[in-house]
Design a protein around this motif. Structure first.
Motif, PDB file in Angstrom:
ATOM      1  N   LYS A 167     108.256  62.718  29.126  1.00  0.00           N
ATOM      2  CA  LYS A 167     109.489  63.441  29.469  1.00  0.00           C
ATOM      3  C   LYS A 167     109.985  64.323  28.319  1.00  0.00           C
ATOM      4  O   LYS A 167     110.704  65.285  28.535  1.00  0.00           O
ATOM      5  CB  LYS A 167     110.595  62.450  29.863  1.00  0.00           C
ATOM      6  CG  LYS A 167     110.226  61.493  30.998  1.00  0.00           C
ATOM      7  CD  LYS A 167     109.808  62.226  32.262  1.00  0.00           C
ATOM      8  CE  LYS A 167     109.405  61.250  33.361  1.00  0.00           C
ATOM      9  NZ  LYS A 167     108.850  61.956  34.536  1.00  0.00           N
ATOM     10  N   LYS A 168     109.617  63.970  27.087  1.00  0.00           N
ATOM     11  CA  LYS A 168     110.070  64.741  25.928  1.00  0.00           C
ATOM     12  C   LYS A 168     108.875  65.378  25.222  1.00  0.00           C
ATOM     13  O   LYS A 168     107.813  64.770  25.116  1.00  0.00           O
ATOM     14  CB  LYS A 168     110.830  63.843  24.951  1.00  0.00           C
ATOM     15  CG  LYS A 168     112.165  63.346  25.484  1.00  0.00           C
ATOM     16  CD  LYS A 168     112.888  62.526  24.425  1.00  0.00           C
ATOM     17  CE  LYS A 168     114.249  62.043  24.945  1.00  0.00           C
ATOM     18  NZ  LYS A 168     114.961  61.225  23.920  1.00  0.00           N
ATOM     19  N   PHE A 169     109.078  66.575  24.753  1.00  0.00           N
ATOM     20  CA  PHE A 169     108.020  67.304  24.045  1.00  0.00           C
ATOM     21  C   PHE A 169     108.393  67.448  22.571  1.00  0.00           C
ATOM     22  O   PHE A 169     109.575  67.470  22.212  1.00  0.00           O
ATOM     23  CB  PHE A 169     107.807  68.683  24.678  1.00  0.00           C
ATOM     24  CG  PHE A 169     107.494  68.631  26.151  1.00  0.00           C
ATOM     25  CD1 PHE A 169     106.466  67.822  26.614  1.00  0.00           C
ATOM     26  CD2 PHE A 169     108.228  69.369  27.068  1.00  0.00           C
ATOM     27  CE1 PHE A 169     106.171  67.755  27.967  1.00  0.00           C
ATOM     28  CE2 PHE A 169     107.940  69.314  28.417  1.00  0.00           C
ATOM     29  CZ  PHE A 169     106.912  68.507  28.866  1.00  0.00           C
ATOM     30  N   SER A 170     107.364  67.546  21.736  1.00  0.00           N
ATOM     31  CA  SER A 170     107.595  67.698  20.302  1.00  0.00           C
ATOM     32  C   SER A 170     107.257  69.114  19.851  1.00  0.00           C
ATOM     33  O   SER A 170     106.522  69.833  20.527  1.00  0.00           O
ATOM     34  CB  SER A 170     106.755  66.680  19.520  1.00  0.00           C
ATOM     35  OG  SER A 170     105.388  66.798  19.860  1.00  0.00           O
ATOM     36  N   LYS A 171     107.810  69.504  18.713  1.00  0.00           N
ATOM     37  CA  LYS A 171     107.508  70.827  18.152  1.00  0.00           C
ATOM     38  C   LYS A 171     106.104  70.810  17.564  1.00  0.00           C
ATOM     39  O   LYS A 171     105.694  69.821  16.942  1.00  0.00           O
ATOM     40  CB  LYS A 171     108.520  71.177  17.067  1.00  0.00           C
ATOM     41  CG  LYS A 171     109.917  71.442  17.592  1.00  0.00           C
ATOM     42  CD  LYS A 171     110.853  71.829  16.461  1.00  0.00           C
ATOM     43  CE  LYS A 171     112.257  72.105  16.994  1.00  0.00           C
ATOM     44  NZ  LYS A 171     113.192  72.486  15.901  1.00  0.00           N
ATOM     45  N   PRO A 172     105.346  71.897  17.722  1.00  0.00           N
ATOM     46  CA  PRO A 172     103.990  71.943  17.156  1.00  0.00           C
ATOM     47  C   PRO A 172     104.018  71.841  15.632  1.00  0.00           C
ATOM     48  O   PRO A 172     104.875  72.434  14.985  1.00  0.00           O
ATOM     49  CB  PRO A 172     103.475  73.323  17.598  1.00  0.00           C
ATOM     50  CG  PRO A 172     104.336  73.722  18.747  1.00  0.00           C
ATOM     51  CD  PRO A 172     105.677  73.113  18.478  1.00  0.00           C
ATOM     52  N   VAL A 173     103.092  71.065  15.084  1.00  0.00           N
ATOM     53  CA  VAL A 173     102.952  70.973  13.623  1.00  0.00           C
ATOM     54  C   VAL A 173     101.524  71.301  13.180  1.00  0.00           C
ATOM     55  O   VAL A 173     101.236  71.335  11.993  1.00  0.00           O
ATOM     56  CB  VAL A 173     103.346  69.565  13.101  1.00  0.00           C
ATOM     57  CG1 VAL A 173     104.808  69.290  13.354  1.00  0.00           C
ATOM     58  CG2 VAL A 173     102.484  68.483  13.721  1.00  0.00           C
ATOM     59  N   LEU A 174     100.635  71.549  14.156  1.00  0.00           N
ATOM     60  CA  LEU A 174      99.234  71.822  13.829  1.00  0.00           C
ATOM     61  C   LEU A 174      98.839  73.259  14.178  1.00  0.00           C
ATOM     62  O   LEU A 174      97.677  73.564  14.398  1.00  0.00           O
ATOM     63  CB  LEU A 174      98.315  70.847  14.602  1.00  0.00           C
ATOM     64  CG  LEU A 174      98.587  69.353  14.438  1.00  0.00           C
ATOM     65  CD1 LEU A 174      97.616  68.537  15.291  1.00  0.00           C
ATOM     66  CD2 LEU A 174      98.484  68.931  12.979  1.00  0.00           C
ATOM     67  N   SER A 175      99.841  74.144  14.201  1.00  0.00           N
ATOM     68  CA  SER A 175      99.576  75.527  14.627  1.00  0.00           C
ATOM     69  C   SER A 175      98.689  76.297  13.658  1.00  0.00           C
ATOM     70  O   SER A 175      97.990  77.229  14.058  1.00  0.00           O
ATOM     71  CB  SER A 175     100.905  76.277  14.805  1.00  0.00           C
ATOM     72  OG  SER A 175     101.689  75.645  15.797  1.00  0.00           O
ATOM     73  N   ASN A 176      98.742  75.922  12.392  1.00  0.00           N
ATOM     74  CA  ASN A 176      97.893  76.589  11.380  1.00  0.00           C
ATOM     75  C   ASN A 176      96.966  75.559  10.758  1.00  0.00           C
ATOM     76  O   ASN A 176      97.212  75.072   9.655  1.00  0.00           O
ATOM     77  CB  ASN A 176      98.761  77.255  10.308  1.00  0.00           C
ATOM     78  CG  ASN A 176      99.641  78.336  10.889  1.00  0.00           C
ATOM     79  OD1 ASN A 176      99.147  79.303  11.454  1.00  0.00           O
ATOM     80  ND2 ASN A 176     100.951  78.175  10.757  1.00  0.00           N
TER      81      ASN A 176
END
Length: 281
Positions: free
Chosen positions: A186-195
């Protein structure tokens, strides 16, 4: 005809974050490694009007007719990429199903990679991606079985060298439905592996990560939460984390001795659970 023998290695998620939702699938990012545990595949060309695909081994029960390997050959035949060549494929299943280890997906990836290398199939990278996506979203990860960082945009970066771990994998006497687990997010997290970079494969970074699917899996299957808690006290692992959508829980160690001793202790307590000591590759 020559018989070829292939190793189809299991994969584990050292970290997994759910960052959003598409129409059908969730957007995820993940840090992935392959491990020594593998299914064994034999393959040979045959003089027949159809492929012969069979499964054996302790985890071969209840494999559907519409499995990943059948799907692969149906796609290749439909697209006329095999030029009417037929194959006999025998797969010894050592990787448990519904475990979060990608066994079926890696079977399809391993076979497709073999067919390309032996030039039975001639396709470019774009076509490889199209075919693998028709089978399953994670099949593309197994075409090159190296340490991988998957970003939520769908980008894949491979790393030839990174730190390895000794690991203890345990599975209770039930599996987890991927669809069921993801449906509970139900909850999403902010991307931390974009780079993606190599430092993300180091222990210091990994310790700060999580598998976001654990919350859902543990609420649906409380036994998994208890299992993780027990493993966190087995010979001081570096960290313990569920892989994929479960049900396998993985404890990470720096040396083989600690890992093997943890395995002995675990089997004393949980005699009926599957347990395997392995190593990342």
């Amino acid at each position: 005809m020559k018989i070829y023998e292939l190793k189809s290695f299991a994969k584990i998620n050292l970290a997994l974050h759910v960052t959003g939702k598409l129409i059908r699938l969730h957007k995820i990012e993940s840090i992935i490694k392959f491990i020594q545990l593998h299914d064994l595949i034999t393959i040979k060309r045959i003089d027949s009007n159809k492929h012969k695909i069979s499964f054996s081994g302790i985890f071969s029960r209840n494999i559907k007719k519409d499995n990943t390997v059948d799907k692969l050959f149906k796609i290749l035949d439909d697209k006329k990429l095999l030029n009417n060549k037929k194959f006999e494929i025998k797969i010894q299943k050592n990787i448990p199903q519904e475990a979060g280890l990608g066994g079926g997906s890696m079977n399809a990836a391993t076979i497709l990679n073999f067919l390309i290398k032996k030039k039975f199939v001639k396709i470019n990278q774009k076509k490889i991606l199209q075919i693998t996506n028709l089978i399953g979203s994670d099949v593309i990860l197994g075409i090159v079985q190296k340490s991988t960082i998957l970003s939520s945009s769908g980008g894949i970066k491979k790393f030839l060298k990174s730190s390895n771990f000794y690991i203890l994998l345990v599975r209770p006497n039930f599996g987890c439905s991927t669809k069921k687990i993801y449906s509970g997010v139900k909850k999403f997290s902010k991307p931390v592996l974009s780079n993606p970079n190599k430092n993300m494969l180091n222990l210091r970074f990994l310790l700060k990560q999580e598998n976001a699917l654990e919350k859902v899996a543990f609420s649906k299957y409380p036994k998994l939460k208890k299992l993780k808690s027990f493993m966190e006290n087995l010979n001081q692992p570096l960290f313990v984390r569920m892989t994929g959508s479960g049900s396998v829980i993985v404890a990470y160690y720096q040396n083989n001795q600690d890992c093997e001793l943890a395995k002995v202790k675990f089997k004393r307590k949980f005699k009926n659970y599957w347990c395997n000591a392995s190593k990342t590759i």
